[in-house]
Design an enzyme around this catalytic site. Structure first.
Site, mmCIF file in Angstrom:
data_model
loop_
_atom_site.group_PDB
_atom_site.id
_atom_site.type_symbol
_atom_site.label_atom_id
_atom_site.label_comp_id
_atom_site.label_asym_id
_atom_site.label_seq_id
_atom_site.Cartn_x
_atom_site.Cartn_y
_atom_site.Cartn_z
ATOM 1 N N CYS A 115 2.600 -18.886 -22.075
ATOM 2 C CA CYS A 115 3.726 -18.276 -23.087
ATOM 3 C C CYS A 115 4.340 -18.618 -24.842
ATOM 4 O O CYS A 115 4.026 -18.029 -25.448
ATOM 5 C CB CYS A 115 3.999 -16.873 -22.477
ATOM 6 S SG CYS A 115 3.210 -16.208 -21.466
ATOM 7 N N HIS A 239 9.179 -13.737 -27.231
ATOM 8 C CA HIS A 239 8.148 -13.452 -26.532
ATOM 9 C C HIS A 239 8.382 -12.314 -25.660
ATOM 10 O O HIS A 239 9.039 -11.825 -25.262
ATOM 11 C CB HIS A 239 8.290 -14.299 -25.205
ATOM 12 C CG HIS A 239 6.893 -14.702 -24.250
ATOM 13 N ND1 HIS A 239 5.359 -13.900 -24.923
ATOM 14 C CD2 HIS A 239 6.508 -14.269 -23.112
ATOM 15 C CE1 HIS A 239 4.697 -13.740 -23.827
ATOM 16 N NE2 HIS A 239 5.204 -14.188 -22.366
ATOM 17 N N ASN A 269 2.126 -7.784 -22.730
ATOM 18 C CA ASN A 269 2.180 -8.752 -22.689
ATOM 19 C C ASN A 269 0.778 -9.909 -22.430
ATOM 20 O O ASN A 269 0.593 -10.074 -22.209
ATOM 21 C CB ASN A 269 2.934 -10.041 -21.793
ATOM 22 C CG ASN A 269 2.849 -11.513 -21.383
ATOM 23 O OD1 ASN A 269 2.772 -12.495 -22.452
ATOM 24 N ND2 ASN A 269 3.887 -12.018 -20.227
HETATM 25 N N1 COA Z 1 5.069 0.507 -9.955
HETATM 26 C C1 COA Z 1 5.646 0.834 -8.802
HETATM 27 N N2 COA Z 1 6.674 -0.480 -7.845
HETATM 28 C C2 COA Z 1 6.298 -0.899 -7.855
HETATM 29 C C3 COA Z 1 5.348 -2.163 -8.612
HETATM 30 C C4 COA Z 1 5.187 -1.138 -9.530
HETATM 31 N N3 COA Z 1 3.801 -1.837 -10.928
HETATM 32 N N4 COA Z 1 5.506 -3.431 -8.531
HETATM 33 C C5 COA Z 1 6.758 -3.819 -7.691
HETATM 34 N N5 COA Z 1 7.083 -2.852 -7.769
HETATM 35 C C6 COA Z 1 8.340 -1.815 -6.671
HETATM 36 C C7 COA Z 1 8.562 -3.160 -5.155
HETATM 37 O O1 COA Z 1 7.233 -3.157 -4.315
HETATM 38 C C8 COA Z 1 9.524 -2.611 -4.799
HETATM 39 O O2 COA Z 1 9.559 -1.930 -4.346
HETATM 40 P P1 COA Z 1 11.035 -2.542 -3.024
HETATM 41 O O3 COA Z 1 12.337 -2.017 -3.201
HETATM 42 O O4 COA Z 1 10.172 -1.152 -1.865
HETATM 43 O O5 COA Z 1 10.921 -3.195 -1.852
HETATM 44 C C9 COA Z 1 10.531 -2.527 -6.700
HETATM 45 O O6 COA Z 1 9.163 -1.667 -6.947
HETATM 46 C C10 COA Z 1 11.069 -3.203 -7.028
HETATM 47 O O7 COA Z 1 10.010 -4.349 -7.030
HETATM 48 P P2 COA Z 1 10.951 -5.899 -7.728
HETATM 49 O O8 COA Z 1 9.868 -7.093 -8.007
HETATM 50 O O9 COA Z 1 12.651 -6.638 -7.198
HETATM 51 O O10 COA Z 1 10.756 -5.267 -9.609
HETATM 52 P P3 COA Z 1 11.847 -6.186 -10.597
HETATM 53 O O11 COA Z 1 12.793 -5.052 -11.976
HETATM 54 O O12 COA Z 1 11.982 -7.222 -10.325
HETATM 55 O O13 COA Z 1 10.352 -5.796 -12.073
HETATM 56 C C11 COA Z 1 9.599 -7.332 -12.602
HETATM 57 C C12 COA Z 1 9.547 -6.231 -11.330
HETATM 58 C C13 COA Z 1 7.972 -8.291 -13.184
HETATM 59 C C14 COA Z 1 8.209 -6.256 -13.797
HETATM 60 C C15 COA Z 1 9.788 -7.847 -13.330
HETATM 61 O O14 COA Z 1 10.191 -9.369 -12.517
HETATM 62 C C16 COA Z 1 9.610 -9.226 -14.459
HETATM 63 O O15 COA Z 1 9.431 -8.466 -15.460
HETATM 64 N N6 COA Z 1 9.755 -10.081 -14.033
HETATM 65 C C17 COA Z 1 9.564 -10.995 -15.532
HETATM 66 C C18 COA Z 1 7.734 -10.800 -15.256
HETATM 67 C C19 COA Z 1 7.248 -11.979 -16.467
HETATM 68 O O16 COA Z 1 7.996 -11.812 -17.226
HETATM 69 N N7 COA Z 1 6.519 -12.574 -16.299
HETATM 70 C C20 COA Z 1 5.608 -13.057 -17.444
HETATM 71 C C21 COA Z 1 6.605 -14.749 -18.218
HETATM 72 S S1 COA Z 1 5.259 -15.626 -19.097
#
Ligand code: COA
Length: 318
Positions: A115, A239, A269
């Site tokens: 990215c 980004h 993204n």
């Molecule tokens: N829908 C509903 N619930 C979801 C879900 C979805 N699509 N994906 C995960 N969950 C749940 C998880 O299972 C977790 O449940 P639990 O509390 O019962 O265990 C809860 O939501 C929280 O999950 P978590 O992974 O801690 O959420 P988060 O706030 O970290 O958000 C992302 C997840 C992926 C959105 C976030 O971590 C993120 O954006 N990370 C960076 C990713 C990124 O930018 N990647 C590309 C880089 S170039």
């Protein structure tokens, strides 16, 4: 990374273009495919919908053609094509295929820095200008839907497809690029990766944490090389991964969110395409004037980070 040597030949962006697949995939449609909801995706990412479809070469031809048209350049006048992509259609020759379809004859190569790819390619483009090229086409394109695991709710809501392109033309004088930084930390490869032929695998929370840190670090280096402070930045083009990452990075940099270009609510993204898509949106909405300082900052798998500071128009006032 070193500061730009005095006397280096510079360039300015003279045209831009974008391409997005026609198919819109909304959060509500995703919620019918997997255990997720519009509320969750919007609250955790800021994404409402994304575009899915097309090929990397096809989308690149579309955005590249628009950029050439806006610059008013016949394709035969382009000296170099740099295509940033992490989802090539072919093992090699993607940029060459785009070059051929656009009717250009010049050096053409792919850059893969996930990215961060577009900013890597933009810096490469300025490097070609510094070494004597007069006109360079830089394209960032990704078709991440092809390497997204549609059974994984942890990644599927995030990634999408698109393309953005800019033409850089050489100018007398230093041009627009005031400072840049390219970074990579291979010890973090495992937190966001895809094997050849495989799907994106990601430790979301860890990527989030690291992303904010490396974006801020890289942006601060570019601003220091450019001799500017956050107060001088008229527009930050980050980004487009997650609006919460952009918000956290802007807060740490001391740049108000009103000065950030954000399109991820409609695009998701799109990796190498995300920064040129956000730039084109800001330009088309009149958010950038000649003389404005624009800060580009990307991060991605690798982990890579890349940033640069550009004086829009290369110092020529409106
Ligand atoms: N829908 C509903 N619930 C979801 C879900 C979805 N699509 N994906 C995960 N969950 C749940 C998880 O299972 C977790 O449940 P639990 O509390 O019962 O265990 C809860 O939501 C929280 O999950 P978590 O992974 O801690 O959420 P988060 O706030 O970290 O958000 C992302 C997840 C992926 C959105 C976030 O971590 C993120 O954006 N990370 C960076 C990713 C990124 O930018 N990647 C590309 C880089 S170039």
């Amino acid at each position: 990374m070193p500061a730009i040597r005095p006397g280096t030949k510079g360039g300015v962006i003279s045209g831009w273009g974008i391409a997005l697949p026609e198919k819109v995939l909304t959060n509500h449609e995703l919620a019918e495919m997997m255990d997720t909801s519009d509320e969750w995706i919007v609250a955790r990412t800021g994404i409402h919908e994304r575009r899915i479809g097309g090929s990397t070469i096809g989308l690149s031809v579309e955005s590249g053609r628009q950029a050439l048209e806006m610059a008013g350049l016949d394709p035969s006048r382009i000296d170099g094509l740099v295509l940033a992509t992490t989802t090539p259609d072919k093992q090699w020759g993607n940029a060459a295929a785009v070059q051929n379809e656009l009717g250009m004859r010049c050096g053409a190569f792919d850059v893969n820095a996930a990215c961060s790819g577009f900013v890597y390619a933009l810096v490469c483009g300025h490097g070609l200008i510094a070494m004597g090229a007069d006109r360079v086409l830089v394209i960032g394109t990704d078709t991440l839907s092809r390497i997204t695991d549609w059974d994984d709710r942890g990644t599927a809501p995030l990634f999408a497809d698109g393309s953005g392109a800019v033409v850089i033309e050489s100018v007398d004088g230093p041009g627009q690029l005031l400072g840049w930084d390219l970074d990579a930390d291979g010890s973090l490869l495992s937190i966001l990766q895809a094997e050849v032929g495989g799907y994106i695998r990601m430790e979301g929370k860890e990527v989030f944490r690291r992303a904010v840190r490396i974006m801020v670090d890289s942006a601060e280096k570019s601003m220091a090389h450019a001799g500017i402070s956050a107060d001088d930045v008229a527009l930050i083009v980050p980004h487009q991964a997650n609006v919460r990452i952009i918000d956290a990075a802007c807060q740490r940099l001391g740049i108000p969110m009103e000065r950030a270009a954000v399109v991820l609510d409609k695009t998701g993204n799109t990796s190498s395409a995300s920064i040129p898509l956000a730039l084109a949106d800001a330009l088309d909405n009149g958010r950038v004037a000649n003389g404005d300082l624009v800060l580009f900052v990307g991060f991605g798998g690798g982990m890579t980070a890349a940033s640069c500071v550009v004086r829009w128009g290369g110092g020529v006032d409106d």
